[in-house]
Scaffold this active site. Structure first.
Site, short mmCIF file in Angstrom:
data_model
loop_
_atom_site.label_atom_id
_atom_site.label_comp_id
_atom_site.label_asym_id
_atom_site.label_seq_id
_atom_site.Cartn_x
_atom_site.Cartn_y
_atom_site.Cartn_z
NE ARG A 155 12.63 -3.32 1.20
CZ ARG A 155 12.63 -2.01 1.39
NH1 ARG A 155 13.54 -1.46 2.16
NH2 ARG A 155 11.71 -1.24 0.86
CB ILE A 156 8.35 -9.12 0.13
CG1 ILE A 156 8.31 -8.28 1.42
CG2 ILE A 156 7.42 -10.32 0.24
CD1 ILE A 156 6.98 -7.60 1.72
CG ASP A 175 11.48 -5.10 -9.96
OD1 ASP A 175 11.62 -3.95 -10.42
OD2 ASP A 175 11.31 -5.33 -8.74
NE ARG A 235 -0.90 -1.38 0.53
CZ ARG A 235 -0.24 -1.98 1.52
NH1 ARG A 235 -0.22 -3.29 1.61
NH2 ARG A 235 0.40 -1.27 2.44
CG ASP A 259 -2.92 -11.09 3.40
OD1 ASP A 259 -3.68 -11.62 4.23
OD2 ASP A 259 -2.18 -10.12 3.67
CD GLU A 264 -7.38 -5.17 1.99
OE1 GLU A 264 -7.10 -4.65 3.10
OE2 GLU A 264 -6.52 -5.58 1.21
CG HIS A 283 -4.18 -6.28 4.52
ND1 HIS A 283 -4.36 -5.15 3.78
CD2 HIS A 283 -2.84 -6.35 4.75
CE1 HIS A 283 -3.19 -4.56 3.56
NE2 HIS A 283 -2.25 -5.29 4.15
N1 LIG Z 1 -0.14 -7.98 3.02
C1 LIG Z 1 0.57 -7.32 3.91
O1 LIG Z 1 0.30 -7.40 5.11
C2 LIG Z 1 1.77 -6.53 3.47
C3 LIG Z 1 2.76 -6.23 4.40
C4 LIG Z 1 3.89 -5.53 3.97
C5 LIG Z 1 4.01 -5.14 2.66
N2 LIG Z 1 3.03 -5.41 1.77
C6 LIG Z 1 3.15 -4.99 0.36
O2 LIG Z 1 4.25 -5.67 -0.23
C7 LIG Z 1 4.80 -4.80 -1.23
C8 LIG Z 1 6.23 -5.20 -1.54
O3 LIG Z 1 7.04 -4.94 -0.40
P1 LIG Z 1 8.64 -4.96 -0.48
O4 LIG Z 1 9.14 -4.74 0.89
O5 LIG Z 1 9.11 -6.15 -1.24
O6 LIG Z 1 8.90 -3.65 -1.36
P2 LIG Z 1 10.20 -3.29 -2.19
O7 LIG Z 1 10.14 -1.82 -2.44
O8 LIG Z 1 11.43 -3.85 -1.54
O9 LIG Z 1 9.98 -4.08 -3.56
C9 LIG Z 1 8.99 -3.74 -4.48
C10 LIG Z 1 9.55 -4.06 -5.86
O10 LIG Z 1 8.51 -3.81 -6.83
C11 LIG Z 1 9.17 -3.32 -7.99
N3 LIG Z 1 8.26 -2.67 -8.92
C12 LIG Z 1 7.88 -1.36 -8.96
N4 LIG Z 1 7.07 -1.16 -10.03
C13 LIG Z 1 6.94 -2.36 -10.66
C14 LIG Z 1 6.23 -2.78 -11.82
N5 LIG Z 1 5.52 -1.92 -12.56
N6 LIG Z 1 6.28 -4.09 -12.17
C15 LIG Z 1 7.01 -4.98 -11.43
N7 LIG Z 1 7.74 -4.61 -10.35
C16 LIG Z 1 7.68 -3.33 -9.95
C17 LIG Z 1 10.24 -2.39 -7.44
O11 LIG Z 1 11.26 -2.15 -8.40
C18 LIG Z 1 10.75 -3.18 -6.25
O12 LIG Z 1 11.87 -3.99 -6.58
C19 LIG Z 1 4.65 -3.42 -0.58
O13 LIG Z 1 4.61 -2.40 -1.54
C20 LIG Z 1 3.39 -3.50 0.23
O14 LIG Z 1 2.34 -2.91 -0.49
C21 LIG Z 1 1.91 -6.10 2.15
#
Ligand SMILES: NC(=O)c1ccc[n+]([C@@H]2O[C@H](COP(=O)([O-])OP(=O)(O)OC[C@H]3O[C@@H](n4cnc5c(N)ncnc54)[C@H](O)[C@@H]3O)[C@@H](O)[C@H]2O)c1
Length: 326
Positions: A155-156, A175, A235, A259, A264, A283
């Site tokens: 999603r992100i 991915d 992360r 970030d 942390e 973060h």
């Molecule tokens: N910094 C912050 O404040 C903050 C806030 C929200 C989320 N996050 C982090 O952002 C991350 C991503 O969020 P999202 O909503 O996009 O999640 P999401 O589940 O929609 O997308 C994560 C993607 O990573 C892929 N993935 C899994 N294993 C992988 C690998 N070995 N190599 C490459 N890709 C792989 C998955 O297939 C998926 O498409 C979260 O897991 C969270 O840890 C950080």
């Protein structure tokens, strides 16, 4: 005795909304006084539900909660890597997250880190503050036509791709779980190493798992040919900080924009706090006033649903619900 919801930790201004929502179903909110594992386990054993922000909730705490009859561990956030989900599933405790509250904020923050780094904004602004007025004569390149590699295209990651393409970046991604790339505008790469090889910037958007720990480590760094900017808003554990810091220092990585770090907060005196080509934020990518309000509300709503016998909106381990449903 009223039912109890334990908030292990939080980063919010207050918990009035949670308190009010829980009072409506006769529950009392308790804030954990002591975050040590033993104290957390002891408090969790007396709770009907846990609300968790960044605190570690390992097996010992989950099992203590399970023995005490805890029904749900609701994470304030997207990633659930700080909760032992397997132990929760074994103990029959539902785990929920809030997967959709800050997708635009994190994508915006990743772009902000990328743009600030690529344009040399922080050193230039700091120099102006100190009375200077000179233009850096190296290290800044036209963005249009440069290549961004995304590791994780969920999603992100997809939102970052849209934004980066608007700035003229060619975007590729790795991915292993994306089957259909059509309509993403992202060229699929066969591996993380292949994705980063010709990239001018790399941005991480995968969850922290056993497979993604140190996704940026010796192997991927060795594959980088263009000394890219590395951006991490996912992360801290995705980046081997020691290897990345060494690569920044010897020029294999052009800049590090983080970030999230492991650990942390980044320890006082850590070289990345002051390195001229590092940009570290505390973060905060998830944060906007709107996102935080949504996060707090959605997390406590899951607790209210679970304690009222209703189905959760976002179960992470839906298998614990199956016996109830059948
Ligand atoms: N910094 C912050 O404040 C903050 C806030 C929200 C989320 N996050 C982090 O952002 C991350 C991503 O969020 P999202 O909503 O996009 O999640 P999401 O589940 O929609 O997308 C994560 C993607 O990573 C892929 N993935 C899994 N294993 C992988 C690998 N070995 N190599 C490459 N890709 C792989 C998955 O297939 C998926 O498409 C979260 O897991 C969270 O840890 C950080």
């Amino acid at each position: 005795m009223p039912r109890t919801v334990l908030v292990t930790d939080h980063v919010f201004g207050g918990l009035d909304g949670e308190r009010a929502a829980l009072a409506e179903i006769g529950c009392e909110l308790v804030e954990a006084g002591d975050a040590s594992l033993a104290a957390l386990a002891e408090q969790a054993a007396r709770a009907d539900a846990l609300l968790v922000c960044f605190a570690q909730v390992p097996r010992e705490v989950v099992e203590a909660a399970g023995r005490g009859g805890c029904r749900i561990i609701a994470r304030y956030g997207i990633g659930v890597d700080n909760v032992d989900v397997e132990a929760a599933t074994r103990a029959g405790i539902l785990v929920t997250n809030v997967p959709d509250y800050c997708l635009d904020e994190v994508a915006d923050h990743a772009m902000a880190l990328l743009l600030a780094t690529a344009r040399g904004i922080v050193p230039a602004a700091l120099a102006v503050r100190q009375g200077g007025w000179t233009v850096a004569q190296s290290g800044i390149h036209r963005l249009a036509g440069r290549r961004l590699a995304l590791l994780g295209v969920g999603r992100i990651g997809r939102r970052v791709a849209e934004r980066a393409r608007a700035f003229g970046y060619d975007v590729c991604g790795f991915d292993p779980y994306v089957a259909d790339w059509s309509g993403t505008g992202i060229a699929p790469a066969e591996s993380a190493e292949a994705a980063v090889a010709e990239a001018d910037a790399v941005s991480l958007h995968a969850p922290l798992t056993g497979a993604t720990r140190h996704l940026i480590g010796e192997r991927t760094i060795a594959a980088m040919r263009r000394a890219p900017i590395v951006v991490n808003t996912s992360r801290g554990g995705l980046v081997d900080l020691e290897a990345a810091t060494a690569a920044l220092e010897d020029g294999r990585i052009g800049a590090l924009a983080l970030d999230v770090t492991e650990p942390e907060p980044l320890p006082a005196g850590h070289p990345l706090r002051t390195h001229p080509r590092a940009l570290v934020t505390p973060h905060m990518a998830f944060y906007s006033a709107e996102a935080q309000a949504e996060l707090q509300l959605r997390a406590v709503e899951e607790v209210v649903r679970a304690l009222s016998g209703r189905a959760p909106r976002c179960p992470v381990n839906p298998q614990v619900l199956e016996p109830v449903a059948s």
